[in-house]
Design a protein around this motif. Structure first.
Motif, mmCIF file in Angstrom:
data_model
loop_
_atom_site.group_PDB
_atom_site.id
_atom_site.type_symbol
_atom_site.label_atom_id
_atom_site.label_comp_id
_atom_site.label_asym_id
_atom_site.label_seq_id
_atom_site.Cartn_x
_atom_site.Cartn_y
_atom_site.Cartn_z
ATOM 1 N N ARG A 1 0.824 -1.209 0.000
ATOM 2 C CA ARG A 1 0.000 0.000 0.000
ATOM 3 C C ARG A 1 0.861 1.263 0.000
ATOM 4 N NH1 ARG A 1 -5.517 0.054 1.550
ATOM 5 N NH2 ARG A 1 -6.335 -2.039 1.857
ATOM 6 N N GLY A 2 1.941 1.221 0.745
ATOM 7 C CA GLY A 2 2.834 2.375 0.777
ATOM 8 C C GLY A 2 3.349 2.712 -0.611
ATOM 9 N N PHE A 3 3.763 1.692 -1.324
ATOM 10 C CA PHE A 3 4.312 1.906 -2.657
ATOM 11 C C PHE A 3 3.232 2.330 -3.648
ATOM 12 C CE2 PHE A 3 5.552 0.400 -6.887
ATOM 13 C CZ PHE A 3 6.720 1.122 -7.054
ATOM 14 N N HIS A 4 2.137 1.578 -3.702
ATOM 15 C CA HIS A 4 1.113 1.821 -4.721
ATOM 16 C C HIS A 4 0.198 3.007 -4.411
ATOM 17 C CE1 HIS A 4 2.157 -1.624 -7.130
ATOM 18 N NE2 HIS A 4 2.152 -2.387 -6.045
ATOM 19 N N ASP A 5 -0.153 3.192 -3.142
ATOM 20 C CA ASP A 5 -1.120 4.232 -2.795
ATOM 21 C C ASP A 5 -0.482 5.564 -2.399
ATOM 22 O OD1 ASP A 5 -2.922 2.180 -3.194
ATOM 23 O OD2 ASP A 5 -3.408 1.923 -1.071
ATOM 24 N N GLU A 6 0.692 5.495 -1.763
ATOM 25 C CA GLU A 6 1.293 6.720 -1.219
ATOM 26 C C GLU A 6 2.620 7.090 -1.859
ATOM 27 O OE1 GLU A 6 -0.256 8.780 0.752
ATOM 28 O OE2 GLU A 6 -1.967 7.453 1.027
ATOM 29 N N GLY A 7 3.148 6.233 -2.726
ATOM 30 C CA GLY A 7 4.416 6.537 -3.383
ATOM 31 C C GLY A 7 5.600 6.570 -2.438
ATOM 32 N N ILE A 8 5.551 5.730 -1.410
ATOM 33 C CA ILE A 8 6.636 5.684 -0.430
ATOM 34 C C ILE A 8 7.129 4.242 -0.327
ATOM 35 C CG2 ILE A 8 5.049 5.389 1.515
ATOM 36 C CD1 ILE A 8 6.970 7.118 3.172
ATOM 37 N N MET A 9 8.429 4.101 -0.150
ATOM 38 C CA MET A 9 9.004 2.762 -0.025
ATOM 39 C C MET A 9 9.617 2.597 1.358
ATOM 40 S SD MET A 9 10.853 2.402 -3.735
ATOM 41 C CE MET A 9 11.584 0.844 -3.323
ATOM 42 N N PHE A 10 9.379 1.448 1.939
ATOM 43 C CA PHE A 10 10.073 1.095 3.172
ATOM 44 C C PHE A 10 10.304 -0.406 3.193
ATOM 45 C CE2 PHE A 10 5.873 0.040 4.682
ATOM 46 C CZ PHE A 10 5.074 1.145 4.446
#
Length: 114
Positions: free
Chosen positions: A70-79
């Motif tokens: 979700r971070g990658f696809h929805d918010e454009g953030i990687m962790f």
């Protein structure tokens, strides 16, 4: 040559000292996630925040994986994830305003995972 150029850039831009200066701000921003449902623990070392999420009884690691997706696809953030723990580390050129933005996005992701 590329490695030496990168080391020169770290030195010339004083990125390590800069990141040390931002460490308290980073940790304070990470701690704003305390009390968010499913957050069990938060810890910081330098410009890395580790956030432990409650595991699902039947699927250890599934919540962490969903948060990463979700971070990658929805918010454009990687962790990074390890089981149901997420690790958030910004680039050393992160600005103070971006730190707040990062943790707003992480909070949205955590609230969205079941």
């Amino acid at each position: 040559a590329a490695g030496l150029a990168a080391l020169d850039l770290y030195r010339d831009e004083d990125l390590f000292a800069r990141s040390k200066k931002l460490e308290p701000l980073w940790c304070d921003a990470a701690m704003t996630l305390k009390g968010v449902p499913r957050v069990l623990d938060i810890r910081c070392v330098g410009l890395t925040a580790g956030i432990d999420l409650a595991s699902r009884p039947d699927a250890f690691g599934k919540r962490g994986y969903e948060a990463m997706e979700r971070g990658f696809h929805d918010e454009g953030i990687m962790f990074r994830i390890a089981g149901d723990s997420i690790a958030v580390t910004p680039p050393l050129i992160v600005s103070e305003s971006q730190i707040g933005e990062i943790f707003e996005k992480v909070g949205k992701v955590i609230k969205a995972v079941n």
